[in-house]
Design an enzyme around this catalytic site. Sequence first.
Site, mmCIF file in Angstrom:
data_model
loop_
_atom_site.group_PDB
_atom_site.id
_atom_site.type_symbol
_atom_site.label_atom_id
_atom_site.label_comp_id
_atom_site.label_asym_id
_atom_site.label_seq_id
_atom_site.Cartn_x
_atom_site.Cartn_y
_atom_site.Cartn_z
ATOM 1 N N GLY A 69 22.247 -3.033 -9.067
ATOM 2 C CA GLY A 69 23.118 -4.090 -9.591
ATOM 3 C C GLY A 69 23.884 -4.823 -8.502
ATOM 4 O O GLY A 69 24.255 -5.987 -8.673
ATOM 5 N N GLU A 94 15.990 0.908 -8.764
ATOM 6 C CA GLU A 94 16.056 1.600 -10.054
ATOM 7 C C GLU A 94 15.021 2.699 -10.204
ATOM 8 O O GLU A 94 15.305 3.770 -10.750
ATOM 9 C CB GLU A 94 15.894 0.588 -11.219
ATOM 10 C CG GLU A 94 17.121 -0.228 -11.543
ATOM 11 C CD GLU A 94 17.372 -1.401 -10.586
ATOM 12 O OE1 GLU A 94 16.630 -1.532 -9.590
ATOM 13 O OE2 GLU A 94 18.298 -2.181 -10.846
HETATM 14 C C1 LIG Z 1 9.440 -1.143 -19.977
HETATM 15 C C2 LIG Z 1 10.892 -1.105 -19.718
HETATM 16 C C3 LIG Z 1 11.626 -0.353 -20.710
HETATM 17 C C4 LIG Z 1 12.907 -0.341 -20.782
HETATM 18 C C5 LIG Z 1 13.819 -0.994 -19.804
HETATM 19 C C6 LIG Z 1 15.018 -1.421 -20.509
HETATM 20 C C7 LIG Z 1 16.162 -1.488 -19.910
HETATM 21 C C8 LIG Z 1 16.426 -1.095 -18.489
HETATM 22 C C9 LIG Z 1 16.986 0.257 -18.383
HETATM 23 C C10 LIG Z 1 17.783 0.602 -17.409
HETATM 24 C C11 LIG Z 1 18.183 -0.293 -16.305
HETATM 25 C C12 LIG Z 1 19.537 0.015 -15.811
HETATM 26 C C13 LIG Z 1 19.801 -0.721 -14.553
HETATM 27 C C14 LIG Z 1 20.587 -0.210 -13.629
HETATM 28 C C15 LIG Z 1 20.899 -0.907 -12.366
HETATM 29 C C16 LIG Z 1 21.874 -0.173 -11.497
HETATM 30 O O1 LIG Z 1 22.644 -0.806 -10.833
HETATM 31 S S1 LIG Z 1 21.858 1.526 -11.505
HETATM 32 C C17 LIG Z 1 22.952 2.007 -10.194
HETATM 33 C C18 LIG Z 1 22.184 2.172 -8.938
HETATM 34 N N1 LIG Z 1 23.067 2.473 -7.850
HETATM 35 C C19 LIG Z 1 22.758 3.332 -6.908
HETATM 36 O O2 LIG Z 1 21.702 3.892 -6.870
HETATM 37 C C20 LIG Z 1 23.829 3.572 -5.871
HETATM 38 C C21 LIG Z 1 24.180 5.011 -5.788
HETATM 39 N N2 LIG Z 1 25.206 5.197 -4.781
HETATM 40 C C22 LIG Z 1 24.922 5.305 -3.478
HETATM 41 O O3 LIG Z 1 23.807 5.219 -3.018
HETATM 42 C C23 LIG Z 1 26.091 5.554 -2.574
HETATM 43 O O4 LIG Z 1 27.168 5.994 -3.360
HETATM 44 C C24 LIG Z 1 26.539 4.312 -1.773
HETATM 45 C C25 LIG Z 1 25.481 3.982 -0.713
HETATM 46 C C26 LIG Z 1 26.766 3.111 -2.665
HETATM 47 C C27 LIG Z 1 27.869 4.643 -1.055
HETATM 48 O O5 LIG Z 1 27.721 5.816 -0.310
HETATM 49 P P1 LIG Z 1 29.027 6.593 0.193
HETATM 50 O O6 LIG Z 1 29.956 5.647 0.818
HETATM 51 O O7 LIG Z 1 28.537 7.738 1.008
HETATM 52 O O8 LIG Z 1 29.755 7.089 -1.139
HETATM 53 P P2 LIG Z 1 29.343 8.319 -2.088
HETATM 54 O O9 LIG Z 1 27.872 8.369 -2.266
HETATM 55 O O10 LIG Z 1 30.022 9.543 -1.601
HETATM 56 O O11 LIG Z 1 29.966 7.834 -3.476
HETATM 57 C C28 LIG Z 1 31.377 7.885 -3.709
HETATM 58 C C29 LIG Z 1 31.604 8.185 -5.173
HETATM 59 O O12 LIG Z 1 31.089 7.089 -5.948
HETATM 60 C C30 LIG Z 1 30.161 7.583 -6.897
HETATM 61 N N3 LIG Z 1 29.130 6.553 -7.134
HETATM 62 C C31 LIG Z 1 28.299 6.017 -6.242
HETATM 63 N N4 LIG Z 1 27.537 5.076 -6.818
HETATM 64 C C32 LIG Z 1 27.918 5.012 -8.109
HETATM 65 C C33 LIG Z 1 27.490 4.228 -9.214
HETATM 66 N N5 LIG Z 1 26.525 3.299 -9.116
HETATM 67 N N6 LIG Z 1 28.088 4.448 -10.392
HETATM 68 C C34 LIG Z 1 29.057 5.360 -10.527
HETATM 69 N N7 LIG Z 1 29.509 6.133 -9.504
HETATM 70 C C35 LIG Z 1 28.937 5.958 -8.318
HETATM 71 C C36 LIG Z 1 29.599 8.827 -6.262
HETATM 72 O O13 LIG Z 1 29.004 9.661 -7.223
HETATM 73 C C37 LIG Z 1 30.836 9.410 -5.648
HETATM 74 O O14 LIG Z 1 31.580 9.997 -6.695
HETATM 75 P P3 LIG Z 1 32.453 11.308 -6.465
HETATM 76 O O15 LIG Z 1 33.450 10.950 -5.397
HETATM 77 O O16 LIG Z 1 31.502 12.399 -6.014
HETATM 78 O O17 LIG Z 1 33.069 11.600 -7.787
#
Ligand SMILES: CC/C=C\C/C=C\C/C=C\CC/C=C/CC(=O)SCCNC(=O)CCNC(=O)[C@H](O)C(C)(C)COP(=O)(O)OP(=O)(O)OC[C@H]1O[C@@H](n2cnc3c(N)ncnc32)[C@H](O)[C@@H]1OP(=O)(O)O
Length: 289
Positions: free
Chosen positions: A140, A165
């Site tokens: 996103g 994703e």
């Molecule tokens: C045929 C088709 C059929 C059906 C389809 C129909 C619909 C589609 C269906 C679904 C689609 C949904 C679409 C989704 C899109 C998205 O955006 S999904 C989110 C994807 N995001 C990620 O993968 C990012 C994940 N995060 C990271 O990689 C890292 O956190 C990041 C590089 C951003 C930062 O790294 P760093 O500085 O080291 O921080 P931490 O990893 O330690 O994270 C800090 C805390 O934040 C929490 N966190 C990280 N990302 C998210 C998030 N996206 N949402 C909520 N929380 C998040 C992480 O867990 C840590 O939390 P904590 O401190 O441990 O409590």
Amino acid sequence: MALAAARRLLLHAGSRLGRREAVDGARRFANKRVLVETEGPAGVAVMKLRNPPVNSLSLECLTEFTISLEKLENDKSIRGVILTSECPGIFSAGLDLLEMYGRNPAHYAEYWKNVQELWLRLYTSNMILVSAINGASPAGGCLLALCCDYRVMADNPKYTIGLNESLLGIVAPFWFKDMYVNTIGHREAERALQLGTLFSPAEALKVGVVDEVVPEDQVHSKARSVMTKWLAIPDHSRQLTKNMMRKATADSLIKQREADIQNFTSFISKDSIQKSLHMYLEKLKQKKG
Ligand SMILES: CC/C=C\C/C=C\C/C=C\CC/C=C/CC(=O)SCCNC(=O)CCNC(=O)[C@H](O)C(C)(C)COP(=O)(O)OP(=O)(O)OC[C@H]1O[C@@H](n2cnc3c(N)ncnc32)[C@H](O)[C@@H]1OP(=O)(O)O
């Protein structure tokens, strides 16, 4: 209903704040998670996401973002917006995983409606949107950047960008995919979507996910100079051209918003998908050691 009331309150509070904080011709208004300042070239606002730690797009954040955008669209003195982040090293971690995990179908439907709303507003905005990508930008987060007319990214190999994703065991919806195809072409999008590729800045530039990569301390000045160039184009011709390029993609969601909400809700509610999200969240936790 509650969200609509919150929206009215925020719009009202935002405009009071906007008046109170006017200093030297520069204006600012702020919600909790989005700060908007007008500065630099006339008619340009800088919108900063500030939802620490990672600027995840929670329901509240999406709502405040959409409202801020609506206020700027309604302000005829604003012609362009630079979108950036106030969280060090993170542009946006994308949709908030905790809004899509362990909730009920009504919540998923409400959340997705707001994701659609923000996307439609950003993608079809009449304003010039330039993103100053000053940190990681998965899923996103990448979507926000792709909605912009021009993307400047900081040259830091720790920052990656892309629609990842599939790595989470979920699927980018068709309108994410359409925008990716529009930006980088079918073949690159097909490969990047299946692999969930997160591109380094250099790779992102090569495939066209971003338009320019600059040293980190120049991201904002470069975004401003790009904006100045775009501001030189008459609004009416630029807006009609943008509309011509983007309308079909936006319309394909507009035509089936309800069905798309249903699709998302039933997909994300599946046990197998919830399990994948659980595993991904655990992996994020374990990364911390
Ligand atoms: C045929 C088709 C059929 C059906 C389809 C129909 C619909 C589609 C269906 C679904 C689609 C949904 C679409 C989704 C899109 C998205 O955006 S999904 C989110 C994807 N995001 C990620 O993968 C990012 C994940 N995060 C990271 O990689 C890292 O956190 C990041 C590089 C951003 C930062 O790294 P760093 O500085 O080291 O921080 P931490 O990893 O330690 O994270 C800090 C805390 O934040 C929490 N966190 C990280 N990302 C998210 C998030 N996206 N949402 C909520 N929380 C998040 C992480 O867990 C840590 O939390 P904590 O401190 O441990 O409590």
